[in-house]
Design a protein around this motif. Structure first.
Motif, short mmCIF file in Angstrom:
data_model
loop_
_atom_site.label_atom_id
_atom_site.label_comp_id
_atom_site.label_asym_id
_atom_site.label_seq_id
_atom_site.Cartn_x
_atom_site.Cartn_y
_atom_site.Cartn_z
N LYS A 95 27.66 -2.55 63.75
CA LYS A 95 27.99 -1.53 62.58
C LYS A 95 29.65 -1.27 62.58
O LYS A 95 30.31 -1.51 61.50
N GLN A 98 31.12 -4.49 61.44
CA GLN A 98 31.01 -4.72 59.75
C GLN A 98 31.78 -4.05 58.93
O GLN A 98 32.37 -4.44 58.06
N SER A 102 35.03 -4.89 56.54
CA SER A 102 35.08 -4.49 54.98
C SER A 102 36.30 -4.01 54.73
O SER A 102 36.64 -4.09 53.41
#
Length: 627
Positions: A95, A98, A102
């Motif tokens: 997480k 990720q 972004s």
């Protein structure tokens, strides 16, 4: 509630047979919410690494990078790492990665804002992704693309220059740096370029050089740093350049080390940076020494000095000067509260502390530490060895003093942590002014299901801020924690009033947390953002909402405010005058009237009324100007 997390860390090294004592002050501010305070002590043998504070969703790139710091701790501890913490960290790692990805731009760099470049962010993220590859597979194209982007930015003289998002804030009111007063803009820019160039070299040092082009590139950068070394003076630039020259075995490394020693050694022969001592503040962390029974000077530090000290510790470890490195480590740990407000410092701090601990760790020595609080509610005696996990002791009451007495030999960490809630914030700083409020309540239709069920009205919320800096803002983050149970009603209803040269606004949301990202604000006229929120729940006794805005790289410079509705609104059901006094210091929740605009701003605002920016359903992340 707005939580404040405070750290007090004390490290000592002891080599004699007699005992050593110290007093740890754990104080609480007058502005705390009564009964909200709690505290604990972490006691560990050796050098305990700083931990990360719990960050809310949308904490920005700096907070996301800080979330990877535990990876360094995991790497350092190896098999001694707590099994459950290791498992939780590795489960959360995808997480975090990720979230970091972004922030990747089409050109393979990383930045808080997609329209504004950042060399410093790209280098920091690149370093973290390289470290993380041991535990999580990273697409090679991501690392290679970012590496290539950095290399292509190198100037002919070997330097790497800052981009618009790399704005450096050192207001005189926030800095005690002696050099900053007389430095010209040209020298300040040169120091920033030298620092960024040095950080770029430091990032690539630990990883294999793959071709002659990279060797040539790093050689040019090293030559640039050698040439600017006589011209730079500030702590951050000197320490970063020195470390880079040491790592790359420059012929001028010894000269750089000598310059670093001269600029960071106090009259007592200890490590420290020269600065003008400000007026004593109750917020400064003080300690007493039993030998002198005197109050020491406040342990203040600027973010520049703290970061410079991190580089200095790495440098002295690298050259094997462990005596002076120990002095630097004490300086850093006595000021570890800096890490609470500077998440961008956590990753490099944990990295260098891990390195220092691995070099000075002595498994054959141990300390016996006796602890007692001022009221004797807590007493304990612990034998501290480096191979034992840290122990946590809960403090029965606050404020208090913790008396520490150690015998034996070695190093230990006593860390005091206080959590408390407070509504004491400031909506104005030297850089930003913020206003937040509910401008309209949209009641349910008469006889509708929502009205019959007693649902709360929809709210139109407005935030206005004014940039007061003398240079463009770089990237600004506006973060909002809505009332409990409320969430954004529609992304199509977010409206922002733009200004000339301002980059397109970005936004995101998660549950009742929203964040808006602005860039290149150069006007002193206010910028406002407005949106509608709603709640599907029936909630009473709602605590106020909270908003803050800050430069993306400096969370500590935030302007903050709490806000609520007023009058006879249903949102005030169950709320007493005592609640209002606790929240706002008065028996009303009516906000101060919004008045940021000068006559010139009002004139320009009337011209730009038709140019308001909305977020469209075709592009839910970026705003697009109406044609």
């Amino acid at each position: 509630n707005f939580l404040k997390h405070l750290f007090f860390l004390r490290v000592w090294n002891f080599n004699d047979e007699s005992g050593f004592s110290q007093v740890l002050h754990l104080d609480t501010p007058k502005s705390l919410v009564p009964g909200s305070e709690s505290g604990e002590l972490l006691v560990a043998g050796g050098l305990a690494l700083p931990g990360m504070l719990k960050k809310h969703e949308g904490g920005g790139l700096a907070g996301t990078l800080a979330s990877l710091a535990p990876i360094l701790k995991l790497k350092h501890l190896g098999i001694k790492a707590n099994a459950s913490e290791r498992k939780n960290l590795l489960e959360r790692l995808p997480k975090h990665i990720q979230t970091i990805l972004s922030y990747r731009k089409p050109d393979n760099s990383f930045s808080e804002h997609q329209m504004v470049g950042s060399h410093k962010s790209t280098v920091s993220i690149l370093k973290a992704l390289m470290e993380t590859q041991t535990y999580f597979s990273i697409d090679p194209d991501v690392i290679q693309g970012a590496t290539r982007w950095v290399q292509l930015r190198q100037e002919d003289d070997g330097s790497f220059t800052p981009l618009p998002a790399d704005v450096k804030f050192s207001p005189l009111s926030l800095s005690f740096d002696v050099y900053r007063k007389n430095n010209s803009k040209e020298i300040s820019l040169l120091e920033q370029i030298a620092e960024i160039t040095a950080e770029t070299l430091i990032t690539f040092h630990e990883y294999p050089i793959e071709n002659s082009e990279e060797i040539y590139s790093f050689g040019k950068a090293t030559n640039f740093l050698e040439n600017v070394l006589p011209k730079i003076e500030n702590s951050e630039a000197v320490s970063a350049v020195t470390l880079a020259l040491v790592l790359y075995r420059s012929k001028k490394a010894n000269w750089a080390i000598e310059k670093l020693r001269n600029s960071s050694t106090t009259e007592d022969g200890e490590f420290g940076w020269p600065h003008i001592m400000p007026k004593r503040d109750a917020a400064d962390w003080l300690y007493e020494s039993e030998s002198s029974r005197t109050l020491k000077e406040p342990l203040v530090a600027t973010v520049e000095d703290y970061k410079a000290s991190v580089y200095s510790l790495w440098t002295f470890c690298q050259i094997g000067d462990f005596k002076f490195a120990e002095s630097v480590a004490r300086y850093l740990f006595y000021r570890s509260h800096m890490l609470d407000k500077h998440p961008e410092l956590l990753y490099p701090a944990v990295k260098v502390f891990s390195h220092f601990d691995s070099l000075v760790n002595d498994r054959h020595r141990s300390l016996t530490v006796s602890l007692a609080t001022s009221g004797m509610e807590l007493t304990d005696t612990l034998e501290l060895k480096t191979d034992k996990p840290p122990q946590i002791l809960h403090l029965p009451s606050l404020p208090t003093k913790v008396f520490v007495y150690a015998t034996g030999a070695g190093c230990a960490t006593i860390q005091g942590k206080i959590n408390y809630s407070t509504y004491s914030v400031s909506n104005q700083t030297s850089l930003i002014e913020l206003w937040s409020g509910i401008v309209q309540e949209i009641l349910p239709d008469r006889s509708s299901v929502e009205e019959i069920e007693g649902k709360l009205p929809m709210l139109k919320i407005k935030h206005c801020f004014r940039w007061k800096g003398t240079i463009p803002s770089g990237v600004l983050r506006l973060e909002v924690s809505l009332f409990s149970g409320f969430e954004l009603a529609s992304i199509t209803q977010i409206v922002v009033t733009p200004t000339e040269h301002m980059a397109e606004m970005q936004h995101g949301y998660f549950a009742n947390n929203l964040w808006f990202v602005f860039a290149n604000i150069s006007t002193t006229c206010p910028i406002c953002v407005q949106y509608i929120v709603r709640s599907s729940f029936i909630v009473s006794s709602l605590r106020p909402a909270f908003a803050r805005i800050y430069p993306a790289s400096r969370e500590d410079l935030a302007a903050e405010t709490f806000f609520h509705t007023h009058g006879s609104s249903n949102l005030l059901r169950g709320i007493t005058e005592d609640d209002l006094i606790t929240w706002f210091g008065k028996n009303t929740s009516r906000p101060v009237e919004y008045n940021m605009e000068s006559p010139d701003c009002k004139k320009n605002r009337s011209i730009q009324t038709e140019k308001d920016v909305r977020i469209t359903t075709d592009n839910p992340v970026f705003t697009t100007p109406l044609q």
